[in-house]
Enzyme design. Sequence first.
Site, PDB file in Angstrom:
ATOM      1  CG  ASP A 185      -1.978   1.040   1.224  1.00 39.84           C
ATOM      2  OD1 ASP A 185      -1.684   2.178   0.804  1.00 39.84           O
ATOM      3  OD2 ASP A 185      -3.112   0.747   1.628  1.00 39.84           O
ATOM      4  CG  ASN A 245      -2.570   4.526 -12.479  1.00 39.79           C
ATOM      5  OD1 ASN A 245      -3.398   5.056 -13.208  1.00 39.79           O
ATOM      6  ND2 ASN A 245      -2.707   3.277 -12.037  1.00 39.79           N
ATOM      7  CE1 TYR A 294     -10.284   9.465  -7.656  1.00 42.17           C
ATOM      8  CE2 TYR A 294     -11.439  10.952  -9.154  1.00 42.17           C
ATOM      9  CZ  TYR A 294     -10.487   9.975  -8.928  1.00 42.17           C
ATOM     10  OH  TYR A 294      -9.743   9.496  -9.987  1.00 42.17           O
ATOM     11  N   GLY A 295     -12.540  14.515  -6.058  1.00 39.32           N
ATOM     12  CA  GLY A 295     -12.144  15.636  -6.888  1.00 39.32           C
ATOM     13  C   GLY A 295     -11.187  16.576  -6.189  1.00 39.32           C
ATOM     14  CB  ALA A 296     -11.104  17.957  -2.756  1.00 40.66           C
ATOM     15  CE  LYS A 328      -6.998  10.925  -9.017  1.00 39.11           C
ATOM     16  NZ  LYS A 328      -5.706  10.276  -9.360  1.00 39.11           N
TER      17      LYS A 328
END
Length: 232
Positions: free
Chosen positions: A59, A85, A152-154, A156
């Site tokens: 991990d 990734n 998730y968007g924050a 990224k």
Amino acid sequence: MNTTKKTRVALVTGGSAGLGLALCRALAARGWDVVTDGRSEEKFKEADLPPEVTVVIGDLTDTDHRAELVAQVERRGRLDLLVHNASTLGPLPMRPLADVDFPDLMHVWRTNIGGPLVLTSALLPWLREADGVLLSISSDAAVEHYGTWGLYGASKAALDHVTLTWAAETGLRAYAVDPGDMRTAMQQDAFPGEDISDRPLPATVVPRLLALLDARPESGRYRAADLAEADG
């Protein structure tokens, strides 16, 4: 530090499936020495990667695992490409920000931004020695605002920012690339029960990433859809 190995070396996190797997295969086919990681040994068995790809199970948020990735690079004596990734959507099913708590935030942040940040720091001397490239896989959710995608968007958006700050601080070529929607397990997790067969396979995105690596334009945020495909 003495970079004597002539074969180009890449470290691609999250290479057991999806875009990471497709990119590992493509780089190996081009003659790269590839190191990748992932949490599931079973997934890697199913992936059947070529011998040019070294798999490290673990991990990215784990200190000992990151140390092993660094050791793999040290054994090779160079690093030409670091690809961030590996990522997580967070708790499933995805939920509005009002329903997100602090442990959810920490889980997503550690995987999507904390691990990449610390790993890049550890590998920076090797990247600089080889005049390498830092490539982070982003998302349209980093710049658009979709319900339930906020956490998730924050993360990224933060990854984009950190990636391009590395470019500003070091002079390395660094890219944050939005690959677009793809037919992956993560995409299916985001849309449970929906038919995602109309999404392109990850392998169709890889030639555009390779073209970016070949061209080495100015550091920045790119959309895969706007990139030309690499020849061969």
